[in-house]
Motif scaffolding. Sequence first.
Motif, mmCIF file in Angstrom:
data_model
loop_
_atom_site.group_PDB
_atom_site.id
_atom_site.type_symbol
_atom_site.label_atom_id
_atom_site.label_comp_id
_atom_site.label_asym_id
_atom_site.label_seq_id
_atom_site.Cartn_x
_atom_site.Cartn_y
_atom_site.Cartn_z
ATOM 1 N N GLY A 106 46.371 52.870 40.422
ATOM 2 C CA GLY A 106 45.763 51.521 40.314
ATOM 3 C C GLY A 106 46.953 50.617 40.520
ATOM 4 O O GLY A 106 47.930 50.963 40.436
ATOM 5 N N PRO A 107 46.519 49.220 40.926
ATOM 6 C CA PRO A 107 47.601 48.344 40.952
ATOM 7 C C PRO A 107 48.256 47.971 39.647
ATOM 8 O O PRO A 107 47.540 47.828 38.607
ATOM 9 C CB PRO A 107 46.636 47.078 41.586
ATOM 10 C CG PRO A 107 45.494 47.178 40.820
ATOM 11 C CD PRO A 107 45.095 48.752 40.738
ATOM 12 N N CYS A 108 49.393 47.430 40.008
ATOM 13 C CA CYS A 108 50.259 46.987 38.614
ATOM 14 C C CYS A 108 49.712 45.398 38.592
ATOM 15 O O CYS A 108 48.923 44.915 39.303
ATOM 16 C CB CYS A 108 51.769 46.936 39.088
ATOM 17 S SG CYS A 108 52.231 45.597 40.181
ATOM 18 N N GLY A 109 50.343 44.788 37.690
ATOM 19 C CA GLY A 109 49.979 43.422 37.395
ATOM 20 C C GLY A 109 50.380 42.483 38.280
ATOM 21 O O GLY A 109 50.030 41.138 38.305
ATOM 22 N N GLY A 110 51.049 43.008 39.234
ATOM 23 C CA GLY A 110 51.672 41.802 40.366
ATOM 24 C C GLY A 110 50.901 41.718 41.513
ATOM 25 O O GLY A 110 51.475 40.910 42.342
ATOM 26 N N SER A 111 49.811 41.964 41.559
ATOM 27 C CA SER A 111 49.085 42.034 42.816
ATOM 28 C C SER A 111 48.162 40.512 42.909
ATOM 29 O O SER A 111 47.551 40.137 41.874
ATOM 30 C CB SER A 111 48.057 43.228 42.848
ATOM 31 O OG SER A 111 47.065 42.839 43.898
ATOM 32 N N GLY A 112 48.483 39.886 43.988
ATOM 33 C CA GLY A 112 47.734 38.787 43.966
ATOM 34 C C GLY A 112 47.463 38.346 45.256
ATOM 35 O O GLY A 112 47.964 38.806 46.336
ATOM 36 N N GLU A 120 53.509 42.163 45.164
ATOM 37 C CA GLU A 120 54.425 41.120 44.422
ATOM 38 C C GLU A 120 55.644 41.138 45.016
ATOM 39 O O GLU A 120 56.231 40.071 45.085
ATOM 40 C CB GLU A 120 54.479 41.546 42.908
ATOM 41 C CG GLU A 120 55.221 42.832 42.605
ATOM 42 C CD GLU A 120 55.630 42.999 41.227
ATOM 43 O OE1 GLU A 120 54.982 42.604 40.278
ATOM 44 O OE2 GLU A 120 56.828 43.570 40.829
#
Lengths: 1012, 222, 150, 307, 289
Positions: B159-165, B170
């Motif tokens: 799953g994606p890290c927290g930097g995906s926007g 990121e």
Amino acid sequence: MTHPETSKTPGKVLVVGGGMGGIRTALDLAESGRDVVLIDRSASIGGLMTQLDRTFPTNNCDLCTLSPHLSEAGRALHIDLRTLTEVTAVSGGAGSFQVTLTTAPRHIDLDRCTACGDCLRAHPECVTFTPGLDHRAPTCMRYPRSIPQAYSIDLARCSDLEDLVACCPLGAIRPQEDPVVVQETFGAVVLSPGADVYDPTPIATLGYSLFPDVVTSLEYERILSASGPTGGKLQRPSDGSAPKKVAWLQCVGSRARRSEHGHSYCSSACCMFAIKEAIVTKERFGAQIETTIFNMDIRTSGKGYEAYYQRAKDESGIRFVRCRTQNLTASADGALALRYLPEDQDAFLTENFDMVVLSTGFVVGPRLRELADIFGVDTNDHGFARTDSFHPVSTSRDGVFVAGLFEGPKDIPETMVQGSAAACMATGLVPAAAPRPSDEDLPPERDVTGEPLRVGVFVCECGENIGGVLDVQSLVDHAGRLTDVVLSENVGYGCSAESMEHIRATIAREGLNRVLIGGCSPRTHLARFQDLLRRAGINRYLVDIANLRDQDAWVHRTSPELATAKGRDLLSMGVAAARQARPLADHTLPMSQQVLVVGGGVAGMSAALALAERGLRVHLVEREARLGGEALKLRRTLEGEDVRAGVKVLVEATEAQDLIQVHTSAIIVDHSGLPGKLKTGMQVGPQLFYRQIEHGATVLATGAMANRPSLYLLGQHEAVSTQHDMESLLEEEPTQVLGWSKVVMIQCVGSRTPENPDCSRICCQSAVKNALRILRINPQARIWVLYRDLRTLGMQENAYAQARQQGVMFVRYDPGSPPQVEADGEALRVVFHDPILGDDIGLRADRVLLSTGMVPDEEAAEELARIFRLPRTQEGYLLEDHRKLRPVDLPTMGYYVAGTAASPKSIKESIAQAQAAASRVQTLLARGAINLGAAVARVDSSRCAACLVCVRACPYDVPFINADGASQIDPALCHGCGVCAAECPAKAISLQQFDDEQILAKLEGLFERRTA
Amino acid sequence: MITAERKPLEEILQSVSSFDRILIVGCNECVTVCAAGGRKEVGLLASALNMSMLKAGRPVQLTEHTLERQCDPEYVDELAQLVTGADAILSMACGCGVQELARRYRDKPVLPALNTKFMGAAERPGVWAERCAGCGNCVLGVTGGICPIARCSKRLMNGPCGGSGNGKCEISDEVDCAWQLIWDRLKALGKTDLYEQNMDAKDWRPAGGGGPRRIVREDLTE
Amino acid sequence: MAAPTPELEPVIVAFCCHYCAYTAADQAGAQRLEYPSNVKIVRVPCSGKVDALHMLRAFERGADGVLVAGCLEGDCHFSTGNLRARKKVAQVQRLLEEIGVGPERLELLLVSAGMGSNFARAAREITQKIRALGPSPISEAIAARAMNRA
Amino acid sequence: MKTDSVLEKILTSGQLAVTSECGPPRGSDPEVIRKKGELLRGVVDAVNVTDNQTAMVRMSSLAACIHLRQMGLEPLLQMVTRDRNRLAMQADILGAYSHGVTNMLCLSGDHPKFGDHPMAANVHDIDSVQLIKMVRDMREEGTFAGGEEIKEPPKMFIGGAANPFADPFELRVARLAKKASAGVDFVQTQCIYNIPKFKKWMKGVCDRGLHEQVHVLAGITPMKSVGMARYMKNKVPGMDVPDDLVKRMGGVEKKKQAAEGIDIAVEMIQELKEVEGVAGFHIMAIEWERKVPEIVERAGLLPRPST
Amino acid sequence: MSVLKRLSGKEFVVLAQMHTPKGVNISRLVNDGRRLKGRLDAVLVPDMDNGIMRLPAMAGGLLLQQQGLEAIIGVYCRDKNRMALQADLLAAHVLGLQNLVVMPSADMDLSDHRDAKPVFDLDEVGLLRAIAGLQEGKDLGGSDLDGSPAFTTGCSLATLANGAFEAAFDQVQKQVEAGASFVLTPPVFDIERCTAPLEQLAGLGVPVIAGVFLIKSVAVARYLARNEPGAHISDGLIQRIKKAADREGEAVKIAGETAAALRKITRGVLLQTHGWEHRLPAILDVAGL
């Protein structure tokens, strides 16, 4: 119009007169598959043009460009050229004229004569008179490169007939020949016999018969001409010295007020003629020669002519003096003293000149009057064949058409237009002959693969055009030293018939397998030399042209050494590329036989009707809801014809014609394909329904717009209107006119300005027309016409004279200080300068009429030009392929222009051009198949990496990856742009005719000298 | 497809600086397609080298040749004649081609003119993007056909890290978040349950962790 | 002023598309608009046909300047060849930079068939520019070699 | 109790836990870490020690944890999968545990692109979820990732990170579920500014019962200035700063912005306390550790439970 | 899932209009359809709109459905009486064409068959009622049907022009009452000016699908500005196209942008490219659909 009695068996068309117009007619007819008999009373064809040095505005020899087409295979099959031939009797009618043709003896067997010139050297006296300066007539060929290429003998002048016969090594001289009289049947006749040139001898004050240094403009042309009596050197006839001051006197014999001074009409072409002679004089013989043109008005109202005039004035330094001339006398030092009254002065001045050129115009002489009688066609008071605005090339006799000067004084483009128009009209009476396979005569094509390279280089001198600047001999020598060049020579006029034949024979004799021509632009001439190679028995793609004229001699006139050096480079490049040339095959596609005509005005409808009546299906597209265009706003022509009625007839005929599909309220939105197979998409009707039609050719008759510049209170004051607005008012509310005591007309409003440099051509006649109509309604009205140059061409001049006679005041204004118009209550206050009175005049006018002319329809033209990818002039009119010789053809094959989309025109001129466009379309569609040429992309599948770059890059979606995993390009769909070849990362694609080897070879050739 | 791009001219010049006769060899496979080492690029490089050398006053003899494939010995054999006349070979193939040339022509310096980048696909004309890391154990079946190993900057497998926007990674707005793509695709397929399953730590042996890899097809060996 | 010696003059190769640029060059001739003789025209069907390789090879052989001339934007006879030419010119300019041949020696000109004067002006301008820049290092090197050999 | 962790004790007791963090120095001076630790003594339950945060080289997290442990503080070892493969990570875990470090946080780490070693290899042998599983297996199964048995397995209280604000939002709850199933004991969230969005996520977490399995510590970062607010909004990946917050910061004069930031943090904690599933707070006052006591106090989280 | 289900499921739908050929050369229609398969929710095939005689919508719709697209076919009252209309509707159902739009009829004097006799046996409301009746198993003669068809039927708004909109709105309202379950609008060019009427339409409680028209050239833009007061084509828009180097591309961009903007205020868009169906993918790209 159908003529059932001729529609079954193809007939022939008789074209009388082998001048420019006649040649054009004959070529158009031949190309559309009609058999033509082209007769000329002279020993060779070419007409007046043969005596001219060059023509404006390109300063080029037009006949040289046109006449070689006559001898081209295919066309020649349809053209039966008979010189020394005249019509002596005519009977019958349209569809079946019985014409008696009488051919005078040439006393030379055309089949035997090789034009070696032995007879001329032995018996120079046995010649027919050549018009022009030279009373001795230096040659019995009317001009070098004449057609047919043969001499003729004037028996009456021969003293020793026996010796003359003996001097011909080929036994071609036939003293016993008699005139031959034949009667033949023709479906239609086109009269293009030209006109005669006014003889100024009767005007005693000009001293033409007294002073040898007073010459006519035609004689001056002969002096300038390389084939003329002085061999192209500018010399005074009196003492052979070079003149330092030359004067031109305009309107000699034209615009005459008294009949002993010539004729009343304007000869239309003399102004440009004189300007050209003055420019050529300065260009070729030194800028320091003073040239002055004495004139009443300068009438440069053709397309681009005004700019030519302004350049002559501003850049070439030619002096223009407006005046009336008085007389010429000899001055003490042998010069000619000209006494003249400048327009803005009240005392005569005298000025000395070394030479004086009389700009003599055109007249209809007795032989033409006789011709008119033989054919029974109506003529006007001056002997010109009568036509009308809606039938510009139709004479009073059904089936007899007219083109060129015999219809009225005019310039070459109008002659060319009429030539094509007359051809078009004639094709309505004579169906196409059965196609003749022209390939049969061609020798088999030699397979040159494997042969060692044998390059032949032929360098054209093109008279002064190339030879006057470049050192042709050094070019020939240079080319001779290049790799694989086995032959290099100067061929004079390379595109002339005899040079072409010479080149053909040389190729065959020497076994050449690559050819380079050093000549003019391949754009205009490559196809012709390709044909030549084919006739010489080798593949047409083994030839290239080094552009020594358009891109070298013409642009580097002032630095001949550099130009010659560049010429060497161009030849090196050309030879290098020619060495890489390979035989290629042409690809063909069937042509669509439908025609798209864009614009439903007078020109568009006329073109559509002309085409439909000749059996072609036409789509006529008009963006407005109804047909008619700008002409709907006009009421009468200068000659008094009812425009509305004429337009109504056209609209009704168009709508009734089954072969015409009219699309009104239609907006063209896309266009693709290639000439012969075009597709145009449009949105039609209020709901923009999309339709796409396929067509083989396109006629652009998109028109121009009435100009409405915000000048002189137009749109702000009720009493200011345009001449255009006045049309309907004069018809519908004539009583208003009764209330006007003073009317001022201002000419050139929004024309001949930096923004719209061309003359609008029609405003002067509109002003005269409206002035006369106002006076007819209200004879008490006083009318002033404020003008810059009054340009009533041809017979319009008579109306101008009439207006003057009826008291209309014509006052010249200078564009630097234009008239002032101010509101003065319901009336206007107009202030202008009167140069004759030398004073400002102010008056209260009830009405000011502005001659606003025309401007290109920017809205429509800009986008259509984009969609059709057609170039426009800087003003915004469509740019034709050649201003003088191809005024109907647009630069891309398959596109033609008619009417004011090309430049301002009268209704008559528009219709003539529409008919001409129809003729040009016929010539194209008669080919039946599109030759795609050989410039198509070819894939070397062994190199292809199937990377899809070509598939993605092609603007036409042609390449695809085939089952074998390689790119495939259908030559029938390829447009030949070469983008795929340039993008291919595997270098697997080459564009034939422009492959990398050839392009890189050019670079090698260019730099060889430097790197060696 | 293997993608590559030309090394900076400066570097290539440096590498060939001591040779007088250079054979430039292109490859008509992947590097042609990605416009790095086909016939055309060979021509451009030859031209550029020639000019640079001329400018430096040290003209060299350059020979151009493009092989159908530089990673097959039979094609590489074709070069023998040309190699004899050269002091060095400049290869415009991927690393495989360079090595094949070096293997075959042992006594000639073989220099790479390209930087081999990745296995990728054409996103649009002229743009290639990494798609496969050659890990030897494909997981595309559970990731909706989008590879988290090659396309997630952190190689995240779960799953994606927290930097995906906004669907982007990121590290750059130019890079799509692989997990956003995976998620969207799984959703479209109605297979979001695949996401819920944890993917175990990967065995990197097939990816080269077990040393240089080879594939042997017994039936085709000779 | 003495006439310049052709050998010392810069050589500029102009790749001109048949439909616009080449026609414009012919137009310049028909109108007798002068421009320096340094410009040598190579006719191509479309500016999009001009390969990066052709531009580079011209410099390699000794051109001091190269002009790629096509139709005005939106006017390309072949739809978008001129836009492709623009990109290719930019690509070759980058390469020239790398080689150390001034990228300003390569230029793109978009001109319509009717614009003879624009063509002549562009030819004058590029010649002036190249004269000011002096000979290209490549053509200099070639000349030097030729001298040595001679 | 699965471990000896103090943090675990507090969380399992149902009390709100408070953690903060301390970045090790970019040098080898242990004083820096000691000073920061001292500031937090008695204020928080555990101190995160970052691992080469923002991909910049710092003193190793493990070493700094040992220093804190020696001071009697409860360290929380952060470990990113970016820099070590599974061998190195397991070795470090064993080492850490041997020094009494019983908490760790499993992360994937910031991309090297943003740090001072953009040229460094990006190891990523395993990802954060797999790391969680590995640590859990070490603890529960007593095996190394390779399957071999561990003598005296380390018993780590396992944490992870959760970002409720990154895209795609809809899989964020599932992402937590994956971590839960891998064995995570608690998570610290990305700093929260968009409270409605956080609540929405939290609701999803509760709906799936994840809050029963995982302790969620809400991330709080006080803002020093409107500039920082804007920077976080626009530049920091995965951060969601609502406009009205930026406006609020911008609405006060510059000097008072720091105080405003603290006020906001306190208000947020107050509000979040009431949210179902929030088990505590993780206060990240980056290089502003001295303000942590004030925040914790004003938020009514003092005194910390004694264990 | 059928497009109309998607509509009722509150998804945004993308429709495109494709015309049948005037003639039997169907390659263009079929090719355009194939190219767009998967990118559109459905294709609207108008029936002899503009009064141009051509292949009927039913045939066109069937061809497209054979290519795997979903079709919505136009029905109108000018050329057929109630017998023929009902019979055709039965045919449509059995051929698998279940989506209909009742469309207005163009005046005969705009037609390419100006001399044809208009029928107008029913009006639009009447036709909708007939459709409803058929679905209930009764024809207009009152007879029972042996098997009743099922349709989803929309109606179309005549104009968005100020002044005329109210009357058009009333018409639509009546049609919705008579059974229309969605509304197609004429092309929207100026979103701001159309927002209010679009909202008013949305108030009817059925999905509104707004028209998006590809303005292919400056001339077309000028034509619309002059002749379609409802179009609200601004000078700025004309200039925008005119100044673009690639006018075609700009036109595509404008259409795409309009579609994207409409996403916020309507429930779907109907892309009308009138012959330039090959540009639909580009429009969809710009619109991000």
